[in-house]
Design a protein around this motif. Structure first.
Motif, PDB file in Angstrom:
ATOM      1  N   LYS A  11      71.319  60.517  35.372  1.00 41.91           N
ATOM      2  CA  LYS A  11      70.128  61.096  33.682  1.00 41.91           C
ATOM      3  C   LYS A  11      70.830  60.149  33.078  1.00 41.91           C
ATOM      4  O   LYS A  11      72.391  59.743  32.693  1.00 41.91           O
ATOM      5  CB  LYS A  11      70.678  62.676  33.155  1.00 41.91           C
ATOM      6  CG  LYS A  11      69.872  63.000  33.750  1.00 41.91           C
ATOM      7  CD  LYS A  11      70.081  64.968  33.448  1.00 41.91           C
ATOM      8  CE  LYS A  11      69.063  65.978  33.470  1.00 41.91           C
ATOM      9  NZ  LYS A  11      69.589  67.095  32.879  1.00 41.91           N
ATOM     10  N   CYS A  12      70.167  59.866  31.542  1.00 43.14           N
ATOM     11  CA  CYS A  12      70.908  58.655  30.317  1.00 43.14           C
ATOM     12  C   CYS A  12      70.344  58.916  29.728  1.00 43.14           C
ATOM     13  O   CYS A  12      68.931  59.727  29.293  1.00 43.14           O
ATOM     14  CB  CYS A  12      70.606  57.301  31.441  1.00 43.14           C
ATOM     15  SG  CYS A  12      70.162  55.932  29.713  1.00 43.14           S
TER      16      CYS A  12
ATOM     17  N   ILE B  64      61.245  57.219  30.754  1.00 41.50           N
ATOM     18  CA  ILE B  64      61.956  55.673  31.595  1.00 41.50           C
ATOM     19  C   ILE B  64      62.332  55.824  33.081  1.00 41.50           C
ATOM     20  O   ILE B  64      63.531  56.986  32.809  1.00 41.50           O
ATOM     21  CB  ILE B  64      62.024  54.751  30.627  1.00 41.50           C
ATOM     22  CG1 ILE B  64      61.823  54.522  29.450  1.00 41.50           C
ATOM     23  CG2 ILE B  64      63.076  53.710  31.348  1.00 41.50           C
ATOM     24  CD1 ILE B  64      60.303  53.535  29.590  1.00 41.50           C
TER      25      ILE B  64
ATOM     26  N   LEU C 119      68.319  56.356  35.634  1.00 39.23           N
ATOM     27  CA  LEU C 119      68.528  55.152  36.005  1.00 39.23           C
ATOM     28  C   LEU C 119      68.875  55.384  38.158  1.00 39.23           C
ATOM     29  O   LEU C 119      69.543  56.428  37.983  1.00 39.23           O
ATOM     30  CB  LEU C 119      70.057  55.015  36.091  1.00 39.23           C
ATOM     31  CG  LEU C 119      70.302  55.071  34.314  1.00 39.23           C
ATOM     32  CD1 LEU C 119      71.914  54.915  33.384  1.00 39.23           C
ATOM     33  CD2 LEU C 119      69.375  53.830  33.553  1.00 39.23           C
ATOM     34  N   VAL C 120      67.998  54.777  38.234  1.00 33.96           N
ATOM     35  CA  VAL C 120      67.987  55.001  39.863  1.00 33.96           C
ATOM     36  C   VAL C 120      68.598  54.253  40.654  1.00 33.96           C
ATOM     37  O   VAL C 120      67.955  53.114  40.626  1.00 33.96           O
ATOM     38  CB  VAL C 120      66.336  55.133  40.655  1.00 33.96           C
ATOM     39  CG1 VAL C 120      66.336  55.588  41.904  1.00 33.96           C
ATOM     40  CG2 VAL C 120      65.677  56.445  39.966  1.00 33.96           C
ATOM     41  N   CYS C 121      69.159  54.170  41.521  1.00 29.96           N
ATOM     42  CA  CYS C 121      70.527  53.253  42.595  1.00 29.96           C
ATOM     43  C   CYS C 121      68.541  53.102  43.342  1.00 29.96           C
ATOM     44  O   CYS C 121      68.248  53.360  44.748  1.00 29.96           O
ATOM     45  CB  CYS C 121      71.349  53.813  42.769  1.00 29.96           C
ATOM     46  SG  CYS C 121      72.007  52.427  43.944  1.00 29.96           S
TER      47      CYS C 121
ATOM     48  N   MET D  83      64.389  53.369  34.992  1.00 34.57           N
ATOM     49  CA  MET D  83      65.120  52.098  35.951  1.00 34.57           C
ATOM     50  C   MET D  83      65.357  51.921  36.886  1.00 34.57           C
ATOM     51  O   MET D  83      66.862  53.000  37.455  1.00 34.57           O
ATOM     52  CB  MET D  83      66.626  51.936  34.433  1.00 34.57           C
ATOM     53  CG  MET D  83      66.241  51.761  33.167  1.00 34.57           C
ATOM     54  SD  MET D  83      65.447  50.221  32.890  1.00 34.57           S
ATOM     55  CE  MET D  83      65.457  49.369  34.017  1.00 34.57           C
ATOM     56  N   SER D  84      65.233  51.322  37.650  1.00 34.69           N
ATOM     57  CA  SER D  84      65.976  50.684  39.005  1.00 34.69           C
ATOM     58  C   SER D  84      66.964  49.583  39.032  1.00 34.69           C
ATOM     59  O   SER D  84      67.131  49.107  37.438  1.00 34.69           O
ATOM     60  CB  SER D  84      65.103  50.737  40.126  1.00 34.69           C
ATOM     61  OG  SER D  84      64.588  48.732  39.816  1.00 34.69           O
ATOM     62  N   GLY D  85      67.700  49.445  40.210  1.00 29.46           N
ATOM     63  CA  GLY D  85      69.350  49.226  39.687  1.00 29.46           C
ATOM     64  C   GLY D  85      70.106  49.365  40.809  1.00 29.46           C
ATOM     65  O   GLY D  85      69.844  49.857  41.570  1.00 29.46           O
ATOM     66  N   LEU D  86      71.612  49.395  40.148  1.00 25.19           N
ATOM     67  CA  LEU D  86      72.112  49.140  41.204  1.00 25.19           C
ATOM     68  C   LEU D  86      73.521  50.229  40.430  1.00 25.19           C
ATOM     69  O   LEU D  86      74.166  50.514  40.043  1.00 25.19           O
ATOM     70  CB  LEU D  86      72.966  48.375  42.071  1.00 25.19           C
ATOM     71  CG  LEU D  86      72.335  47.439  42.834  1.00 25.19           C
ATOM     72  CD1 LEU D  86      73.240  46.137  43.438  1.00 25.19           C
ATOM     73  CD2 LEU D  86      72.245  48.213  44.086  1.00 25.19           C
ATOM     74  N   CYS D  87      73.151  51.183  41.572  1.00 29.02           N
ATOM     75  CA  CYS D  87      75.026  51.891  40.805  1.00 29.02           C
ATOM     76  C   CYS D  87      76.315  51.279  41.044  1.00 29.02           C
ATOM     77  O   CYS D  87      76.455  50.531  42.020  1.00 29.02           O
ATOM     78  CB  CYS D  87      74.802  53.395  41.589  1.00 29.02           C
ATOM     79  SG  CYS D  87      75.051  53.485  43.207  1.00 29.02           S
TER      80      CYS D  87
ATOM     81  N   GLY E  44      58.047  53.754  40.331  1.00 29.64           N
ATOM     82  CA  GLY E  44      58.268  53.006  41.294  1.00 29.64           C
ATOM     83  C   GLY E  44      58.037  53.025  42.681  1.00 29.64           C
ATOM     84  O   GLY E  44      57.125  52.329  43.337  1.00 29.64           O
TER      85      GLY E  44
END
Lengths: 137, 137
Positions: A98-99, A124, A88-90, A126-130, A72
DNA sequence: ATTGTTATTGCACCTGGTTGCAATTATATC
DNA sequence: GATATAATTGCAACCAGGTGCAATAACAAT
């Protein structure tokens, strides 16, 4: 060091610049941003042009030696020996997790089924909140 | 035209540039690329600077008037009245397919459960191969 | 070791998107 | 309608990433 073998087999030239870039990606466990790669390369070999680095990375990606993903805000690269997985990136603290790849297969199947769409689920981000960041607001 | 109302409520100025950009996004059903928006704006109002356009789009996104998604090669924008949905983009022919939001909820739940990660599943753009293109190779 | 061929490099320039800053302009108040 | 003020614009410069092209260098063949 299968990368070198791959390059050789394809009749590509093993230039010092290329070898250095391969080395750096090989030694890093986990992923590197484009910026980090450029910094490492130029630390060991000051004259190397960024376009050489980007071209080499694209080349390595095309021959399956590295995986390239976009976060992104820029790209990250990791050696293919690390295997397929997602990140998964916070978006708050930048932490990456890692996912497992398998988590995405039900969705992939669903997109096939409903839309006849063959989704490209390699690497992939994915951004979001940890966990930590969502609790601290 | 709730966008204008929103801007007004927030004490923001209704400049001609801003109004034009709002208009364009409003009139387009479906999504527009950044490039298309710039072209449309400058066709009606030649002097407008691209930074003004990008800033206005960011502003509208922040106030929930438009959704911004990245396709891997640039951004697309669509009016929030179009509602939440995702896009499947064919990497061969460029065709885009609207895709229901619900398909992603099982994955979202899984990421919550396994990684305590609150994935941001607003406006996803997935690349892959559409039905036609996968059959024609 | 020299030569020839072809891939690769560095360069200079381009693109989309972003940012700091001084000049401008929409709005509120009188 | 004139004025004050704070938001907004346009500009110029910047960033990451990419590209066309002439100069260079790796490898193969002699």
């Amino acid at each position: 060091m299968s990368c070198v073998k791959t390059l050789k087999e394809k009749g590509l030239k093993l230039t010092p610049q290329r070898m250095l870039i391969v080395d750096i990606i090989h030694e890093a466990r986990g992923h590197l941003t484009a910026e980090e790669i450029i910094r490492h390369v130029q630390a060991k070999m000051p004259g190397v042009n960024k376009s050489t680095i980007y071209r080499t990375l694209d080349l390595l990606e095309n021959y399956g030696c590295v995986y390239k993903s976009e976060t992104g805000e820029g790209f990250i690269y990791h050696h293919s020996e690390e295997g397929h997985h997602h990140h998964l990136v916070c978006s708050k603290c930048g932490r990456t997790i890692k996912c497992d790849e398998d988590l995405f297969t039900p969705l992939k199947d669903l997109l096939e089924e409903k839309y006849n769409f063959n989704a490209d689920f390699k690497h992939i981000v994915m951004s979001g909140l940890c966990e930590k960041c969502r609790n601290s607001n």
